[in-house]
Design an enzyme around this catalytic site. Structure first.
Site, mmCIF file in Angstrom:
data_model
loop_
_atom_site.group_PDB
_atom_site.id
_atom_site.type_symbol
_atom_site.label_atom_id
_atom_site.label_comp_id
_atom_site.label_asym_id
_atom_site.label_seq_id
_atom_site.Cartn_x
_atom_site.Cartn_y
_atom_site.Cartn_z
ATOM 1 N N GLY A 7 0.781 -1.079 -0.142
ATOM 2 C CA GLY A 7 0.178 -0.393 0.068
ATOM 3 C C GLY A 7 0.925 1.153 0.147
ATOM 4 N N HIS A 17 -2.684 7.769 6.611
ATOM 5 C CA HIS A 17 -1.580 8.362 6.219
ATOM 6 C C HIS A 17 -2.040 9.836 5.182
ATOM 7 C CE1 HIS A 17 2.334 6.308 6.131
ATOM 8 N NE2 HIS A 17 1.408 5.158 5.514
ATOM 9 N N GLN A 76 3.150 10.406 0.876
ATOM 10 C CA GLN A 76 4.465 9.113 0.878
ATOM 11 C C GLN A 76 5.413 9.120 0.107
ATOM 12 O OE1 GLN A 76 2.581 4.993 1.680
ATOM 13 N NE2 GLN A 76 4.687 5.005 2.813
ATOM 14 N N CYS A 118 5.701 -0.246 7.568
ATOM 15 C CA CYS A 118 5.408 0.822 6.331
ATOM 16 C C CYS A 118 6.760 1.619 6.104
ATOM 17 C CB CYS A 118 4.432 1.680 7.395
ATOM 18 S SG CYS A 118 4.892 3.965 6.547
ATOM 19 N N LEU A 119 6.193 1.812 3.833
ATOM 20 C CA LEU A 119 7.305 2.055 3.565
ATOM 21 C C LEU A 119 8.136 2.986 4.027
ATOM 22 C CD1 LEU A 119 6.201 1.078 0.131
ATOM 23 C CD2 LEU A 119 7.257 -0.332 1.616
HETATM 24 NI NI NI Z 1 2.698 3.131 5.890
#
Ligand code: NI
Length: 169
Positions: free
Chosen positions: A46, A140, A51, A94-95
């Site tokens: 995701g 986010h 991001q 999370c990335l």
């Molecule tokens: Ni994330």
């Protein structure tokens, strides 16, 4: 399509509230294509637009297992219409918080409304991984990270570890 850089904590953009999208057009679809490519490359399941530094209420996801065909999903201006009182714990990552994993409790089931890649309005129920992932990604859009659901100590430790990781890279 192009790969974009994924921002990591403590980048200030990750605390920003993203703005609703006015129209699903080719420009937005190009952004979603870039997001999907960037997410697959990472690899992750995701990604929210913020991001990659774009403060729009847009999410891409693909929950297919490795042995399954790809199942990209696109969410524009997603809303949660209902969430269950029942919660379920899940170990999240999370990335934007690389190599940190911890358990977060969230509503086990939610009802969603969003616009898809074509700009059509969809209403849908989500549970399991789907419910976890969409709630994580929607956080986010409001500048909330999964580590914000943890204790202050765990959150500070996580950010410290990521800073160390970035310095070593
Ligand atoms: Ni994330």
């Amino acid at each position: 399509m192009a790969l974009r850089e994924i921002l990591v904590v403590p980048h200030p953009a990750l605390k920003q509230v993203s703005q609703p999208v006015e129209r699903v057009d080719d420009e937005l679809r190009a952004l979603m294509d870039d997001m999907l490519e960037t997410m697959y490359d990472a690899p992750g399941i995701g990604l929210a637009a913020i991001q990659i530094g774009v403060p729009k209420r847009v999410i891409v996801m693909d929950l297919a297992r490795q042995d399954e065909p790809k199942q990209p999903q696109y969410f524009v201006n997603p809303e949660i219409l209902w969430s269950s009182d029942e919660t379920a714990p899940y170990e999240e990552g999370c990335l934007s918080v690389p190599e940190i994993f911890d358990e977060v409790d969230r509503p086990a089931r939610v009802k969603l409304r969003y616009l898809n890649y074509q700009g059509e309005q969809i209403e849908e129920d989500a549970d399991g991984m789907y419910a976890v992932c969409i709630q994580h990604e929607m956080d986010h859009l409001d500048g909330v990270l999964f580590i914000d659901h943890l204790s202050r100590l765990k959150r500070e430790q996580a950010i410290k570890k990521v800073k160390k990781l970035v310095r070593a890279a």
